[in-house]
Design an enzyme around this catalytic site. Structure first.
Site, PDB file in Angstrom:
ATOM      1  N   ARG A 165     -29.130  50.436  -3.574  1.00  0.00           N
ATOM      2  CA  ARG A 165     -28.371  50.184  -4.806  1.00  0.00           C
ATOM      3  C   ARG A 165     -27.736  51.473  -5.290  1.00  0.00           C
ATOM      4  O   ARG A 165     -28.205  52.578  -4.992  1.00  0.00           O
ATOM      5  CB  ARG A 165     -29.310  49.635  -5.893  1.00  0.00           C
ATOM      6  CG  ARG A 165     -28.603  48.987  -7.085  1.00  0.00           C
ATOM      7  CD  ARG A 165     -27.968  47.662  -6.745  1.00  0.00           C
ATOM      8  NE  ARG A 165     -27.611  46.906  -7.941  1.00  0.00           N
ATOM      9  CZ  ARG A 165     -26.386  46.810  -8.422  1.00  0.00           C
ATOM     10  NH1 ARG A 165     -25.377  47.428  -7.828  1.00  0.00           N
ATOM     11  NH2 ARG A 165     -26.144  46.072  -9.498  1.00  0.00           N
ATOM     12  N   THR A 218     -23.299  47.701 -14.862  1.00  0.00           N
ATOM     13  CA  THR A 218     -24.657  47.161 -14.944  1.00  0.00           C
ATOM     14  C   THR A 218     -25.674  48.295 -14.859  1.00  0.00           C
ATOM     15  O   THR A 218     -25.608  49.117 -13.947  1.00  0.00           O
ATOM     16  CB  THR A 218     -24.901  46.161 -13.800  1.00  0.00           C
ATOM     17  OG1 THR A 218     -23.962  45.094 -13.911  1.00  0.00           O
ATOM     18  CG2 THR A 218     -26.307  45.606 -13.864  1.00  0.00           C
ATOM     19  N   GLU A 221       0.835  -1.210   0.000  1.00  0.00           N
ATOM     20  CA  GLU A 221       0.000   0.000   0.000  1.00  0.00           C
ATOM     21  C   GLU A 221       0.866   1.255   0.000  1.00  0.00           C
ATOM     22  O   GLU A 221       1.777   1.389   0.832  1.00  0.00           O
ATOM     23  CB  GLU A 221      -0.919   0.015   1.223  1.00  0.00           C
ATOM     24  CG  GLU A 221      -1.931  -1.107   1.230  1.00  0.00           C
ATOM     25  CD  GLU A 221      -2.829  -1.049   2.457  1.00  0.00           C
ATOM     26  OE1 GLU A 221      -3.968  -1.524   2.374  1.00  0.00           O
ATOM     27  OE2 GLU A 221      -2.381  -0.524   3.493  1.00  0.00           O
ATOM     28  N   HIS A 225     -17.037  34.511  -5.368  1.00  0.00           N
ATOM     29  CA  HIS A 225     -15.725  34.419  -6.011  1.00  0.00           C
ATOM     30  C   HIS A 225     -15.201  32.996  -5.955  1.00  0.00           C
ATOM     31  O   HIS A 225     -15.462  32.255  -5.004  1.00  0.00           O
ATOM     32  CB  HIS A 225     -14.733  35.360  -5.316  1.00  0.00           C
ATOM     33  CG  HIS A 225     -15.081  36.804  -5.474  1.00  0.00           C
ATOM     34  ND1 HIS A 225     -14.745  37.763  -4.543  1.00  0.00           N
ATOM     35  CD2 HIS A 225     -15.760  37.451  -6.449  1.00  0.00           C
ATOM     36  CE1 HIS A 225     -15.190  38.942  -4.945  1.00  0.00           C
ATOM     37  NE2 HIS A 225     -15.806  38.773  -6.095  1.00  0.00           N
ATOM     38  N   GLY A 267      -1.613  44.315  14.718  1.00  0.00           N
ATOM     39  CA  GLY A 267      -1.585  45.774  14.784  1.00  0.00           C
ATOM     40  C   GLY A 267      -2.405  46.482  13.731  1.00  0.00           C
ATOM     41  O   GLY A 267      -2.387  47.712  13.646  1.00  0.00           O
ATOM     42  N   ASP A 313      -8.801   3.692  -3.970  1.00  0.00           N
ATOM     43  CA  ASP A 313      -9.709   4.772  -3.566  1.00  0.00           C
ATOM     44  C   ASP A 313      -9.117   6.095  -3.991  1.00  0.00           C
ATOM     45  O   ASP A 313      -7.895   6.276  -3.971  1.00  0.00           O
ATOM     46  CB  ASP A 313      -9.932   4.744  -2.059  1.00  0.00           C
ATOM     47  CG  ASP A 313     -11.280   5.338  -1.702  1.00  0.00           C
ATOM     48  OD1 ASP A 313     -12.222   5.193  -2.497  1.00  0.00           O
ATOM     49  OD2 ASP A 313     -11.391   5.970  -0.637  1.00  0.00           O
TER      50      ASP A 313
END
Length: 1193
Positions: free
Chosen positions: A480, A449, A172, A857, A880, A285
């Site tokens: 909007r 758009t 294996e 995204h 910081g 597998d």
């Protein structure tokens, strides 16, 4: 999402087919015979939830029926911990395995992970143990961490059957190939299966860098593979076989655009241990992911491997050839399936939106989280959608959040309508909630758009569900900004007054998520400063420089280029400039000049309008590059005047003509962006120093090649999948910053002091807006893009800002997924970044979801705890950074940091300059309703502007649904109304009867002659149609008018439509008989036909050929249709006769025949026709008159 998991069954088919067929990663390598099976020993069983049926046993592959075959059965649905859940059976006969699957198919399975039960943790694998008398099994799962979800349940619908393979544990092995920004990594250990342990600590690793032009082959070779990965393999024959296997495996990984591939255990038998007597390799597998964005490139290769017929005994007969470059020369096999995560099978609505998304260039996403939830969202923009979900979760309503989704990329009104309708239908189902429901229609400030256009689709859906919304007690909150947002918000306000549903409307002066606490009824931040109102269009600013022209020159001024400018000329000319030098940390300034790759007139006009508003002396766009057309010139506005920009077909021509250009804005498609960008990098990197790649869906392997080629050549890459960036007062990339009203309101026409970097283009606009009223504005802003491998990262731009003395304050807007924020953290800790940095990572809601959600995204999914938004925000705060508690508090943090820098003297506020007034484009002004003009044409028969084409008010879908046929279409387009079915059928009958009358008639002859002269179809058809007139074909109108007038006046004049050269009373025209039979049977009245037949009796008494011919019969019957159908007034009927409608039927019908004659002659390849001379009688009279000579004066 780019990287998507596939089923284990499909992964094994891909390897089985392509291991011996894929082009080698290094063509110089020599490999021995493959040690892997040539035939896939795996079978898939699918359960159909609609029919409640399982793949029948007799439909399974033949190898399952071989004597003595023992099997392993397990679900194949990206399920983790199958052994712990009892979802694995071993060493079974075919009947036993099938019975085991049948018992579980379609059943709901609940999985409850307990990470503490599993000793091994690795970003590359998850472990499960299976023990049997004959072997030890280890089954890896997908690469996501165990602790993502508390519990998941869903039906078992996909299973895999494989041979049970007894083997000792020393055979294996473990192998995993993983991709990262720097390249690919191969991990290998000789202790696979149960002993794999901590792979990070145990596995040997071979890194393979991304290839570039300088190092095109980065694969280290067989010796390096053997010496690096296989040192612990026990025999040389195994090492040799495994080396060849790894080379082939990696070749497939690259060629098929895998993103992840893990095999455990990988079994390798020595020649003494195998049944065949040779070294054998088996993969038991497997877990794999493919780059879905590469489907246009490798989709055929994925599909052919899934076609089981190619593995049959006669596969050689149907083999698919692979051409040069590994391109498939046939299209066969089912396309790759990317299954949803277990427990997240797509609902009908999600599947519909996914299908809609696949059919458009826009982005439409929907995930139903809780169908019973009372808080629903309909958000525009990938980044904005995450921010709204964060805000809802932060307010304590994560358990009530019903959905996640987004629409972006300028979807059409129709697409937005379908998207909105789907969500509203989900909202209004079931019993009303006691507290009512909330719909948040939100979004950032769009770049390109048209907000009003998309709102039209949403408003249409809201009106359609008016009563259901009222019954469900829905309240709607809208926020909007972007192009035409004023009209969109106005329409929403007006809708609220008439719909009967509460609608609250807010614009960009309101913080993006401020409507969330308002909608949820919780305390929120208030009193935030409002941005200044948009400036309306009027006259150009005085500061905008124009080219000086000598107005005194009578013949105009001559420029160095040789062009002449006339006094009063409206075309503004700009002389070529010399290249400018600038510091490396400042790639853009007021002298930056660029090429735009691709024809993008709207984006270019936006860049020029921005330049003009900033007072630049010359446009930032020098030229366009478009390889698919010839060199030409295009006009653009420069203020109120115009300027000319050249279009080149090659980068080389453009660079040679414009040596001052050092930036390219690349709008090439995702398929061609690699080639176009690589050409620039390899051949012109000495001139071009920055490239912005706008395209979405760029394959990850291509993106990596681009970024490392650029890295070696010192070229800055922004993108892919980006809107670009903006340097206020200097330079704008494409559509960055949105329309001019947003440019003005966000004060982007002059420089501020704050430099920011984000992934999202829409959120960049929000940052511009927020910075305009919390600070003195943006100094520079970059959207690096949302893909996994952006060309430049957060740290690249923040280090530039740190080095730039004009930039005083930094802003980082990160997000869930990836580790790029940690590079910035390290830079702050080591002192490389000292300027104050305000930061926030969006996606904090992810931890509250009970199911896996892919955000807008491609890179926004956490693969480990450190990639979560909470971990990043915590780490940045500890380092910081100035990190607010929530995104809603970001404006406060920005204002406080800015005011501190002002008090310290680091920033000295400058007097605000008067915002420039920009001339508005005529088309945009008309769309806004600010101007009007008379139409040049009027059309009343069709309209293609809406969701679907309409014929005289009838949707094209209804045309087919109601099966109105060609006659019905003619009735709509010619008569602007639906005619009865018998009338429409008559029109079709006329077209069939007039289609052709043999090759000898004048029209057909003309068509044939023109065709044989080599003319095209249109020319030949026109030649035939031009013969139609009163002598040929055009008798229909004349006959209709004469018969009508005769009957109406009671006269019997000489009438067209009577007489035939061949047919007679004893030899009737069958066409006329067919028409008469149909009319008498179907028309409600046929008085004019009866009158014409009465006239025929008179004329045939004189001569038996003076019968009613087909033209006359059609003409009188059509008049009967017009006058007696009930669809027309008498005046309309007479008008249609006068304006040539009947001749139109002849022209339409006969066109069928003319086209047939043209095609017939082309098929026959008939030569040029020349009429025989003996068939022409030529008679030329003698010239007997004397010549007359002219006299000279």
């Amino acid at each position: 999402m780019s990287s998507k998991p596939i089923r284990e069954y499909d992964a094994k088919l891909l390897l089985t087919y392509w291991l011996t067929r894929a082009p080698l990663i290094d063509s110089s390598l020599s490999l021995g015979p493959s040690a892997t099976p040539a035939y896939p020993r795996a079978a898939q069983l699918l359960f159909d939830e609609d029919t409640r049926s399982l793949t029948p046993a007799d439909a399974l592959p033949r190898w399952l029926s071989e004597p003595g075959v023992k099997l392993v059965a397990k679900p194949d649905q990206l399920i983790k911990r199958r052994g712990k859940a009892g979802l694995l059976t071993l060493n079974k006969t075919k009947e036993e395995a099938y019975a085991w699957i049948s018992e579980r198919a379609g059943k709901i399975q609940k999985l409850c992970p307990r990470p503490e039960e599993y000793p091994f943790k690795s970003p590359y694998h998850l472990t499960i143990f299976y023990l049997s008398a004959s072997s030890v099994w280890h089954f890896p799962e997908s690469s996501r961490r165990l602790s993502d979800v508390e519990s998941v349940s869903g039906p078992l619908t996909s299973f895999i059957l494989e041979p049970f393979l007894p083997h000792p544990s020393n055979t294996e092995y473990y192998i995993c190939i993983n991709s990262g920004r720097e390249g690919d990594s191969i991990l290998f250990t000789h202790e696979g299966g149960v002993d794999v342990g901590d792979v990070d600590a145990k596995a040997l690793k071979l890194d393979i860098p991304v290839p570039t032009a300088k190092t095109p082959n980065t694969f280290p070779g067989k010796k390096a593979v053997k010496d690096t990965l296989l040192v612990n393999v026990d025999t040389e024959e195994k090492k040799d076989a495994l080396v060849d296997f790894i080379v082939r495996l990696y070749s497939v990984y690259v060629d098929l655009h895998f993103a992840y591939l893990e095999i455990n255990p990988l079994i390798c038998f020595g020649s003494k241990d195998s049944k065949s007597g040779n070294v054998e390799i088996h993969y038991l597998d497997m877990a794999a992911k493919l780059d879905q964005t590469a489907e246009s490139i490798t989709g055929q290769k994925w599909a052919i491997a899934r076609d089981l017929s190619v593995y049959e005994a006669d596969a050689t007969k149907t083999a698919v050839s692979v051409g040069k470059g590994g391109k498939i020369n046939a299209d066969r096999g089912p396309p790759m399936v990317f299954p949803a995560p277990f427990g997240r099978a797509l609902t009908k609505e999600e599947a519909y939106i996914q299908k809609l998304d696949a059919s458009t260039g826009a982005s439409l996403k929907l995930t139903v989280l809780n169908a019973e939830g009372r808080v629903w969202t309909m958000v525009a923009g990938g980044g904005a959608s995450v921010v709204y979900s964060d805000a809802i979760a932060a307010a304590g309503f994560a358990h009530e959040l019903a959905n996640y989704g987004e629409y972006s990329g300028a979807p059409t009104e129709g697409q937005t309508y379908e998207y909105a309708k789907t969500i509203i239908d989900l909202i209004t189902r079931g019993k009303p909630h006691p507290e009512g429901k909330v719909l948040i229609i939100g979004g950032g400030i769009a770049n390109f758009t048209n907000v009003a256009a998309t709102f039209k689709g949403i408003i249409r859906a809201l009106k359609e569900y008016k009563q259901q919304l009222i019954n469900s007690g829905v309240k709607i909150y809208v926020r909007r900004g972007g192009p035409n947002y004023q009209e969109g918000l106005k329409a929403m306000r007006l809708l609220g007054e008439s719909l009967g549903v509460p609608i609250k409307v807010y614009g960009p002066e309101t913080h993006i998520t401020e409507i969330v606490p308002l909608a949820l009824g919780v305390a929120g931040k208030s009193g935030l400063p409002k941005s200044i109102p948009a400036t309306s269009a009027n006259t150009p600013p005085e500061s905008a420089a124009n080219v000086e022209v000598d107005q005194t020159a009578a013949v105009g001024a001559i420029h160095p280029s040789g062009e002449r400018t006339q006094p009063g000329d409206q075309i503004v000319h700009f002389d070529a400039d010399k290249p400018h030098s600038r510091p490396s940390y400042r790639p853009f300034d007021a002298s930056t000049r660029s090429f735009v790759y691709g024809l993008q007139p709207r984006a270019i006009q936006g860049m020029l309008d921005f330049d003009y508003s900033c007072g630049r002396s010359a446009p930032s766009v020098a030229a366009m590059i478009y390889p698919f057309g010839g060199h030409h010139i295009q006009k653009f506005y420069w203020g109120t005047k115009e300027t000319l920009l050249p279009v080149y077909t090659s980068v080389g021509d453009a660079v040679a003509k414009h040596p001052d250009v050092d930036v390219v804005v690349n709008f090439a498609s995702s398929r061609s962006v690699l080639g176009s960008t690589m050409e620039i990098l390899k051949d012109y990197s000495d001139k071009i120093k920055s490239i912005a790649i706008i395209a979405e869906g760029v394959p990850e392997r291509h993106a990596r090649e681009i970024l490392w080629e650029a890295e070696q050549r010192g070229v800055l890459i922004i993108g892919p999948a980006t809107v670009g960036g903006i340097k206020p007062g200097c330079f704008r990339i494409g559509n960055s910053g949105g329309m001019m009203d947003n440019i003005i309101s966000s004060k982007l026409y002059r420089a501020g002091s704050v430099g920011y970097v984000s992934k999202s283009g829409g959120m960049s606009n929000e940052l511009n807006n927020i910075l305009s009223f919390t600070t003195n504005g943006t100094y520079e802003g970059i959207a690096i893009g949302g893909d996994r491998y952006p060309g430049s990262t957060f740290i690249d731009h923040l280090l530039r800002y740190e080095a730039d003395p004009e930039c005083k304050m930094l802003v980082l807007l990160g997000e869930v997924g990836g580790v790029e924020e940690y590079r910035v953290i390290e830079a702050v800790k080591t002192g490389k970044i000292k300027k104050p940095i305000v930061a926030w990572a969006i996606g904090t809601c992810a931890k509250m979801f009970t199911t896996e959600v892919q955000f807008g995204h491609a890179g926004s999914m956490a693969n480990s705890d450190m990639e979560t938004a909470d971990a990043k925000n915590r780490a940045m705060k500890e380092a910081g950074f100035i990190v607010p508690d929530t995104f809603e508090e970001l404006p406060t943090a920005l204002r406080e940091t800015y005011e501190k820098l002002v008090r310290e003297g680091a920033i000295k506020p400058q007097p605000e300059r008067e915002p420039p007034v920009i001339p508005m484009d005529y088309k945009w002004a008309q769309e806004l309703g600010l101007i009007r003009k008379p139409a040049a044409f009027i059309s009343t028969i069709s309209d293609e502007r809406g969701q679907e084409l309409m014929y005289a008010g009838m949707r094209i879908s209804e045309v087919f649904k109601e099966e109105i046929g060609l006659g019905g279409v003619v009735s709509l387009l010619w008569f602007k109304r639906r005619l009865p079915q018998w009338a429409a059928k008559f029109v079709e009958m006329v077209l069939m009867l007039t289609a052709d009358h043999g090759p000898a008639v004048s029209g057909a002859m003309n068509t044939i002659v023109a065709t044989r002269a080599g003319k095209d179809l249109i020319s030949s058809l026109a030649s035939g149609l031009l013969t139609i007139g009163s002598r040929f074909g055009g008798a229909l109108d004349e006959a209709a008018a004469m018969f009508s007038q005769a009957r109406d006046t009671g006269l019997t004049p000489e009438i067209s439509g009577i007489g035939h050269k061949i047919k007679s009373v004893n030899n009737p025209d069958l066409r006329v008989e067919l028409v008469k039979e149909y009319v008498r049977k179907n028309f409600p009245s046929h008085s004019l036909l009866d009158y014409a037949l009465a006239v025929e009796k008179v004329t045939t008494a004189k001569k038996d050929t003076l019968i009613l011919n087909v033209d006359g019969c059609i003409a009188v019957c059509f008049v009967d249709l017009l006058r007696d159908s009930g669809a027309f007034t008498p005046e309309e009927a007479d008008e249609y006769i006068k304006i040539g409608t009947l001749n139109g039927l002849f022209v339409l019908g006969r066109s069928i025949g003319f086209i047939g004659h043209h095609l017939d002659q082309k098929r026959l390849r008939a030569p040029l026709y020349r009429h025989p001379a003996d068939d022409i009688f030529i008679n030329m009279a003698d010239v007997s008159q004397p010549r007359v000579l002219g006299r000279m004066a």
